[in-house]
Design an enzyme around this catalytic site. Structure first.
Site, PDB file in Angstrom:
ATOM      1  N   ARG A 136       5.351   1.586   0.075  1.00  0.00           N
ATOM      2  CA  ARG A 136       5.028   2.436   1.227  1.00  0.00           C
ATOM      3  C   ARG A 136       3.537   2.568   1.514  1.00  0.00           C
ATOM      4  O   ARG A 136       3.159   3.152   2.528  1.00  0.00           O
ATOM      5  CB  ARG A 136       5.638   3.829   1.018  1.00  0.00           C
ATOM      6  CG  ARG A 136       7.148   3.797   1.014  1.00  0.00           C
ATOM      7  CD  ARG A 136       7.751   5.110   0.574  1.00  0.00           C
ATOM      8  NE  ARG A 136       7.629   6.204   1.512  1.00  0.00           N
ATOM      9  CZ  ARG A 136       8.377   6.364   2.592  1.00  0.00           C
ATOM     10  NH1 ARG A 136       9.297   5.477   2.887  1.00  0.00           N
ATOM     11  NH2 ARG A 136       8.214   7.400   3.376  1.00  0.00           N
ATOM     12  N   LYS A 165      -0.327   8.209 -11.074  1.00  0.00           N
ATOM     13  CA  LYS A 165       0.785   7.398 -10.538  1.00  0.00           C
ATOM     14  C   LYS A 165       0.240   6.468  -9.456  1.00  0.00           C
ATOM     15  O   LYS A 165      -0.459   6.924  -8.546  1.00  0.00           O
ATOM     16  CB  LYS A 165       1.842   8.339  -9.947  1.00  0.00           C
ATOM     17  CG  LYS A 165       2.989   7.670  -9.221  1.00  0.00           C
ATOM     18  CD  LYS A 165       4.048   8.704  -8.846  1.00  0.00           C
ATOM     19  CE  LYS A 165       5.240   8.093  -8.128  1.00  0.00           C
ATOM     20  NZ  LYS A 165       4.980   7.768  -6.719  1.00  0.00           N
ATOM     21  N   HIS A 175       4.344   2.637  -5.073  1.00  0.00           N
ATOM     22  CA  HIS A 175       4.866   3.664  -4.148  1.00  0.00           C
ATOM     23  C   HIS A 175       6.078   3.110  -3.382  1.00  0.00           C
ATOM     24  O   HIS A 175       6.301   3.439  -2.220  1.00  0.00           O
ATOM     25  CB  HIS A 175       3.760   4.097  -3.180  1.00  0.00           C
ATOM     26  CG  HIS A 175       3.732   5.569  -2.869  1.00  0.00           C
ATOM     27  ND1 HIS A 175       2.793   6.429  -3.371  1.00  0.00           N
ATOM     28  CD2 HIS A 175       4.531   6.337  -2.076  1.00  0.00           C
ATOM     29  CE1 HIS A 175       3.002   7.648  -2.894  1.00  0.00           C
ATOM     30  NE2 HIS A 175       4.058   7.624  -2.119  1.00  0.00           N
TER      31      HIS A 175
END
Ligand SMILES: Cc1cc2nc3c(=O)[nH]c(=O)nc-3n(C[C@H](O)[C@H](O)[C@H](O)COP(=O)(O)O)c2cc1C
Length: 341
Positions: free
Chosen positions: A242, A215, A239
């Protein structure tokens, strides 16, 4: 309950950082970390959301009447819709007292399993979070995806052992997590991993009979390296903004990545997907399924397990509506030619 009603119910009990907006578009919490926002100037979460809104779809109702079938298969497992609940770590710190990470994980894992899909669980410096998440996934017969951080070799070894013992639907690693401000300079250390190290993790998972997902892949070159390392799926993800300011929206990155890897790995995507129509857009751009993350925290704070189930049902109904209005009876019929321009 609709998502907007769940958000209204969450306001007042969700802590100071998340505003539980009727649409979780990244604006009210831009740059708010700790909290659900994003890093730096804080534009990436909003950019993710906006990019899906800019994708127009081709309406076509000149076809036989049908009720759309939203079922799909991800990593060999049938899901009732191509949406999974994305991982959230450190829930209390970012969202407030009502849930800690363990009780949040219990809520979303149970709700997702009840709706015929999967929740992913997050990881953090407190090792007991992963231990408890794996225990819950085991109790649910493997219905969940523990997501480990790219720790140093020894820590990673222990975490993988724990994760594999739960016989989960898959094990994931958020390879981009080193960009999180909270992980910098901490113990155990986390950071980038070479293709050889990723190949090692994939092999360990495969020996345990579990697929491995990476991921946080944002370029075709990285996606190809992941495929060569033997991962089974990737998540096109930044993300939610982030880990690095200034990345492109995931909707913008997705098509070239899909084109580069073809059928070699399953391509999932997250970031700003909020409606069943957004899910339709993601499928049309080539994703096999999506992860939706922040809104499920709001749904849990607003309505607990029932709230999470209600939002999943809303996404399923909205996706079916888009499919019926664009002439796709099944999710494999949702192809790029259904997009305008
Ligand atoms: C508070 C918070 C905590 C998160 N924790 C994790 C985590 O532990 N592991 C992970 O892989 N992703 C984590 N993420 C990222 C999400 O899983 C997801 O990739 C991102 O939020 C984009 O999806 P969204 O726009 O639907 O929220 C976190 C996101 C937020 C907002």
């Amino acid at each position: 309950m609709s998502y907007a009603e769940l958000a209204a119910a969450a306001r007042g009990n969700i802590g100071p950082f998340c505003k539980a907006c009727p649409v979780c578009d990244g604006r009210a919490c831009a740059g708010v970390m700790p909290g659900p926002g994003d890093k730096g100037v804080g534009h990436v979460a909003e950019k993710n959301w906006r990019a899906w809104q800019s994708v127009s779809v081709n309406m076509d109702t000149l076809h036989e009447f049908f009720s759309a079938d939203t079922r799909t298969t991800v990593l060999g497992r049938e899901l009732s819709l191509p949406v999974m609940i994305g991982p959230v770590g450190d829930v209390q710190r970012h969202y407030g007292e009502k849930y800690d990470t363990v009780s949040y994980n219990r809520c979303v894992l149970t709700a997702a399993a009840g709706e015929g899909t999967l929740a992913w669980t997050g990881d953090g410096l407190d090792g007991s979070i992963m231990t408890k998440a794996c225990g819950l996934i085991d109790e649910l017969g493997g219905a969940g995806v523990p997501t480990v951080k790219p720790w140093d070799e020894v820590t990673l070894g222990h975490k993988l052992e724990e994760a594999l013992a739960a016989r989960p639907a898959a094990v994931a690693m958020d390879i981009d997590a080193a960009g999180l401000p909270f992980l910098r300079g901490q113990q155990p250390p986390a950071g980038a991993k070479s293709a050889a190290q990723i190949a090692d993790v994939a092999t360990r998972c495969h020996e345990g009979g579990v697929p491995f997902v990476l991921k946080g892949v944002m370029t075709p070159a990285a996606a190809l390296r992941a495929a060569e390392a033997g991962v089974d799926a990737i998540v096109v993800s930044n993300h939610g903004g982030r880990v690095l300011d200034g990345t492109p929206a995931t909707a913008a990155a997705l098509p070239a990545i899909v084109d580069a890897v073809g059928e070699r790995v399953e391509v999932l995507v997250d970031g700003g997907i909020r409606s069943g129509l957004d899910v339709f857009r993601a499928l049309a751009l080539g994703a096999r399924a999506c992860l939706v993350c922040r809104p499920f925290v709001v749904a849990a704070f607003g309505g607990g397990e029932d709230g999470v189930r209600a939002y999943l049902a809303q996404l399923r109904a909205e996706l079916a509506d888009a499919m019926e209005m664009c002439g796709s009876a099944t999710v494999v019929d949702v192809t790029r030619d259904l997009l305008w321009g």
